[in-house]
Design a protein around this motif. Sequence first.
Motif, PDB file in Angstrom:
ATOM      1  N   GLY A 239     -12.056   9.771   5.503  1.00  0.00           N
ATOM      2  CA  GLY A 239     -13.099  10.745   5.219  1.00  0.00           C
ATOM      3  C   GLY A 239     -12.621  12.183   5.264  1.00  0.00           C
ATOM      4  O   GLY A 239     -13.223  13.054   4.620  1.00  0.00           O
ATOM      5  N   VAL A 240     -11.550  12.463   6.024  1.00  0.00           N
ATOM      6  CA  VAL A 240     -11.052  13.839   6.118  1.00  0.00           C
ATOM      7  C   VAL A 240      -9.887  14.080   5.167  1.00  0.00           C
ATOM      8  O   VAL A 240      -9.430  15.219   5.049  1.00  0.00           O
ATOM      9  CB  VAL A 240     -10.647  14.196   7.565  1.00  0.00           C
ATOM     10  N   MET A 241      -9.406  13.029   4.525  1.00  0.00           N
ATOM     11  CA  MET A 241      -8.361  13.182   3.490  1.00  0.00           C
ATOM     12  C   MET A 241      -8.583  12.134   2.397  1.00  0.00           C
ATOM     13  O   MET A 241      -7.727  11.279   2.158  1.00  0.00           O
ATOM     14  CB  MET A 241      -6.962  13.072   4.098  1.00  0.00           C
ATOM     15  N   PRO A 242      -9.728  12.173   1.727  1.00  0.00           N
ATOM     16  CA  PRO A 242     -10.068  11.116   0.768  1.00  0.00           C
ATOM     17  C   PRO A 242      -9.073  10.980  -0.379  1.00  0.00           C
ATOM     18  O   PRO A 242      -8.771   9.864  -0.804  1.00  0.00           O
ATOM     19  CB  PRO A 242     -11.456  11.526   0.269  1.00  0.00           C
ATOM     20  N   THR A 243      -8.561  12.086  -0.883  1.00  0.00           N
ATOM     21  CA  THR A 243      -7.626  12.016  -2.008  1.00  0.00           C
ATOM     22  C   THR A 243      -6.319  11.364  -1.583  1.00  0.00           C
ATOM     23  O   THR A 243      -5.742  10.556  -2.330  1.00  0.00           O
ATOM     24  CB  THR A 243      -7.369  13.422  -2.572  1.00  0.00           C
ATOM     25  N   SER A 244      -5.845  11.691  -0.394  1.00  0.00           N
ATOM     26  CA  SER A 244      -4.617  11.078   0.112  1.00  0.00           C
ATOM     27  C   SER A 244      -4.802   9.576   0.295  1.00  0.00           C
ATOM     28  O   SER A 244      -3.915   8.781  -0.069  1.00  0.00           O
ATOM     29  CB  SER A 244      -4.212  11.710   1.452  1.00  0.00           C
ATOM     30  N   TRP A 245      -5.933   9.172   0.855  1.00  0.00           N
ATOM     31  CA  TRP A 245      -6.188   7.756   1.092  1.00  0.00           C
ATOM     32  C   TRP A 245      -6.293   6.993  -0.228  1.00  0.00           C
ATOM     33  O   TRP A 245      -5.767   5.887  -0.364  1.00  0.00           O
ATOM     34  CB  TRP A 245      -7.438   7.593   1.926  1.00  0.00           C
ATOM     35  N   GLU A 246      -6.941   7.595  -1.214  1.00  0.00           N
ATOM     36  CA  GLU A 246      -7.036   6.963  -2.535  1.00  0.00           C
ATOM     37  C   GLU A 246      -5.649   6.795  -3.145  1.00  0.00           C
ATOM     38  O   GLU A 246      -5.342   5.759  -3.763  1.00  0.00           O
ATOM     39  CB  GLU A 246      -7.918   7.796  -3.449  1.00  0.00           C
ATOM     40  N   LEU A 247      -4.795   7.797  -2.967  1.00  0.00           N
ATOM     41  CA  LEU A 247      -3.444   7.725  -3.520  1.00  0.00           C
ATOM     42  C   LEU A 247      -2.630   6.647  -2.805  1.00  0.00           C
ATOM     43  O   LEU A 247      -1.881   5.886  -3.452  1.00  0.00           O
ATOM     44  CB  LEU A 247      -2.763   9.090  -3.399  1.00  0.00           C
ATOM     45  N   VAL A 248      -2.751   6.553  -1.486  1.00  0.00           N
ATOM     46  CA  VAL A 248      -2.057   5.497  -0.743  1.00  0.00           C
ATOM     47  C   VAL A 248      -2.473   4.127  -1.263  1.00  0.00           C
ATOM     48  O   VAL A 248      -1.630   3.245  -1.527  1.00  0.00           O
ATOM     49  CB  VAL A 248      -2.358   5.609   0.775  1.00  0.00           C
ATOM     50  N   GLN A 249      -3.754   3.916  -1.438  1.00  0.00           N
ATOM     51  CA  GLN A 249      -4.241   2.626  -1.907  1.00  0.00           C
ATOM     52  C   GLN A 249      -3.760   2.319  -3.321  1.00  0.00           C
ATOM     53  O   GLN A 249      -3.398   1.176  -3.632  1.00  0.00           O
ATOM     54  CB  GLN A 249      -5.764   2.597  -1.842  1.00  0.00           C
ATOM     55  N   ALA A 250      -3.748   3.335  -4.172  1.00  0.00           N
ATOM     56  CA  ALA A 250      -3.290   3.122  -5.551  1.00  0.00           C
ATOM     57  C   ALA A 250      -1.810   2.762  -5.598  1.00  0.00           C
ATOM     58  O   ALA A 250      -1.391   1.878  -6.356  1.00  0.00           O
ATOM     59  CB  ALA A 250      -3.566   4.373  -6.384  1.00  0.00           C
ATOM     60  N   LEU A 251      -1.009   3.429  -4.797  1.00  0.00           N
ATOM     61  CA  LEU A 251       0.423   3.138  -4.745  1.00  0.00           C
ATOM     62  C   LEU A 251       0.673   1.744  -4.193  1.00  0.00           C
ATOM     63  O   LEU A 251       1.515   0.991  -4.705  1.00  0.00           O
ATOM     64  CB  LEU A 251       1.135   4.185  -3.897  1.00  0.00           C
ATOM     65  N   ARG A 252      -0.053   1.368  -3.157  1.00  0.00           N
ATOM     66  CA  ARG A 252       0.127   0.044  -2.560  1.00  0.00           C
ATOM     67  C   ARG A 252      -0.321  -1.052  -3.532  1.00  0.00           C
ATOM     68  O   ARG A 252       0.258  -2.139  -3.556  1.00  0.00           O
ATOM     69  CB  ARG A 252      -0.617  -0.049  -1.226  1.00  0.00           C
ATOM     70  N   ALA A 253      -1.336  -0.761  -4.334  1.00  0.00           N
ATOM     71  CA  ALA A 253      -1.760  -1.734  -5.336  1.00  0.00           C
ATOM     72  C   ALA A 253      -0.678  -1.983  -6.377  1.00  0.00           C
ATOM     73  O   ALA A 253      -0.651  -3.046  -7.019  1.00  0.00           O
ATOM     74  CB  ALA A 253      -3.043  -1.243  -6.020  1.00  0.00           C
ATOM     75  N   GLU A 254       0.237  -1.021  -6.518  1.00  0.00           N
ATOM     76  CA  GLU A 254       1.379  -1.163  -7.427  1.00  0.00           C
ATOM     77  C   GLU A 254       2.591  -1.769  -6.726  1.00  0.00           C
ATOM     78  O   GLU A 254       3.684  -1.818  -7.295  1.00  0.00           O
ATOM     79  CB  GLU A 254       1.749   0.202  -8.013  1.00  0.00           C
ATOM     80  N   GLY A 255       2.407  -2.212  -5.464  1.00  0.00           N
ATOM     81  CA  GLY A 255       3.496  -2.848  -4.737  1.00  0.00           C
ATOM     82  C   GLY A 255       4.435  -1.892  -4.045  1.00  0.00           C
ATOM     83  O   GLY A 255       5.543  -2.287  -3.653  1.00  0.00           O
ATOM     84  N   LEU A 256       4.021  -0.636  -3.849  1.00  0.00           N
ATOM     85  CA  LEU A 256       4.866   0.376  -3.227  1.00  0.00           C
ATOM     86  C   LEU A 256       4.396   0.639  -1.796  1.00  0.00           C
ATOM     87  O   LEU A 256       3.195   0.708  -1.527  1.00  0.00           O
ATOM     88  CB  LEU A 256       4.837   1.669  -4.040  1.00  0.00           C
ATOM     89  N   ALA A 257       5.353   0.805  -0.890  1.00  0.00           N
ATOM     90  CA  ALA A 257       5.060   0.944   0.545  1.00  0.00           C
ATOM     91  C   ALA A 257       4.646   2.371   0.861  1.00  0.00           C
ATOM     92  O   ALA A 257       5.415   3.175   1.394  1.00  0.00           O
ATOM     93  CB  ALA A 257       6.275   0.539   1.373  1.00  0.00           C
ATOM     94  N   ALA A 258       3.410   2.703   0.554  1.00  0.00           N
ATOM     95  CA  ALA A 258       2.876   4.040   0.769  1.00  0.00           C
ATOM     96  C   ALA A 258       2.081   4.088   2.062  1.00  0.00           C
ATOM     97  O   ALA A 258       1.364   3.148   2.403  1.00  0.00           O
ATOM     98  CB  ALA A 258       1.993   4.448  -0.405  1.00  0.00           C
ATOM     99  N   THR A 259       2.197   5.205   2.766  1.00  0.00           N
ATOM    100  CA  THR A 259       1.434   5.450   3.989  1.00  0.00           C
ATOM    101  C   THR A 259       1.058   6.921   4.030  1.00  0.00           C
ATOM    102  O   THR A 259       1.613   7.744   3.294  1.00  0.00           O
ATOM    103  CB  THR A 259       2.245   5.117   5.263  1.00  0.00           C
ATOM    104  N   VAL A 260       0.140   7.254   4.901  1.00  0.00           N
ATOM    105  CA  VAL A 260      -0.117   8.651   5.217  1.00  0.00           C
ATOM    106  C   VAL A 260       1.003   9.119   6.146  1.00  0.00           C
ATOM    107  O   VAL A 260       1.346   8.440   7.118  1.00  0.00           O
ATOM    108  CB  VAL A 260      -1.491   8.824   5.892  1.00  0.00           C
ATOM    109  N   SER A 261       1.581  10.273   5.854  1.00  0.00           N
ATOM    110  CA  SER A 261       2.645  10.813   6.699  1.00  0.00           C
ATOM    111  C   SER A 261       2.039  11.510   7.904  1.00  0.00           C
ATOM    112  O   SER A 261       1.308  12.494   7.759  1.00  0.00           O
ATOM    113  CB  SER A 261       3.505  11.794   5.905  1.00  0.00           C
ATOM    114  N   GLY A 262       2.334  10.990   9.086  1.00  0.00           N
ATOM    115  CA  GLY A 262       1.787  11.579  10.301  1.00  0.00           C
ATOM    116  C   GLY A 262       0.279  11.618  10.259  1.00  0.00           C
ATOM    117  O   GLY A 262      -0.383  10.629   9.937  1.00  0.00           O
ATOM    118  N   ALA A 263      -0.290  12.789  10.562  1.00  0.00           N
ATOM    119  CA  ALA A 263      -1.740  12.963  10.520  1.00  0.00           C
ATOM    120  C   ALA A 263      -2.218  13.358   9.133  1.00  0.00           C
ATOM    121  O   ALA A 263      -3.400  13.627   8.940  1.00  0.00           O
ATOM    122  CB  ALA A 263      -2.157  14.022  11.533  1.00  0.00           C
TER     123      ALA A 263
END
Length: 322
Positions: A239-263
């Motif tokens: 909720g405090v970084m919706p665009t980042s979370w959406e991007l993480v999910q999109a990358l992971r859906a493509e089979g890429l090991a994406a995470t939020v960096s730190g906080a």
Amino acid sequence: MQLGADHVRVRVPATSANLGPGFDALGLALGLHDVLEVRALASDEVVVDVVGEGAGEVPGDASHLVVRALRAALELAGAPQTGLHLTCENQVPHGRGLGSSAAAVVAGIVAARALVADPEVLDDATVLRLATQFEGHPDNAAPAILGGATVAWTSAAPGHEGARAVRLAVHPDLEATVLVPSARLATSHARGVLPASVPHADAALNAGRAALLVEAIARRPELLLEATEDRLHQSYRSGVMPTSWELVQALRAEGLAATVSGAGPTVLVLSASAERPRLDAVVDDLLSGADEWEPRRLAIDEDGVRAERVPRGARTAPVGGW
């Protein structure tokens, strides 16, 4: 304890903490650096000059975080306080989840170590403990000090109290790509939205994934996608970084090991070098027209913080000249 030098230079890396499931424990040093020079002055004056990240924003006096950490380290070492001229050439973005505050704290403490006559009084273990007092947790400070990948924890065991850390092996093909947004997010805000408790099943999953991530980083990069799965913190922060979370999910859906960096809100993608063409193609597609994101491929910094005494009369070195 007397000072053994009056001019030192320090280089400290950016870091990414958590790496998905390793909340407040796992960290990685990245090939993006702040370079600082510290001169001890005969007067009580404190002067801070900043170029790059934070210029015009961070304090230019004794309240600067590097200065506060340096002074705390001098006090711990029993060394005299002096006036200071601090010059910072900063490359680590501020407020983006890449360890800028840990870099500042570690750089200040290690600058003090290089200034004092007996640097061993501020060995790596002491640097980590003092940095953790500033940071509140050791996950960014540990890789900034030791380099590479680290596991850090706080111990209450007799004779081993305080923050501790060990280095992990890093596979030579491991690469890090960071997608840095223009927006910032305060760590305190990101931590403030976390729940007081989580379901037992989620905690159990994270424990297993964090253990698997150690193996994936060291020997089995093909396991990175599964090993970076997390249920402890990232979704709660969406909720405090919706665009980042959406991007993480999109990358992971493509089979890429994406995470939020730190906080956050930077997004980190861990991959093997062989994945580079596909990673580039996916990132280009997902970020097409999104000018607020800056993709950067970074080496893994294996050295951690480095310091050197600068001989009298030596010229100041540029960031790229270390």
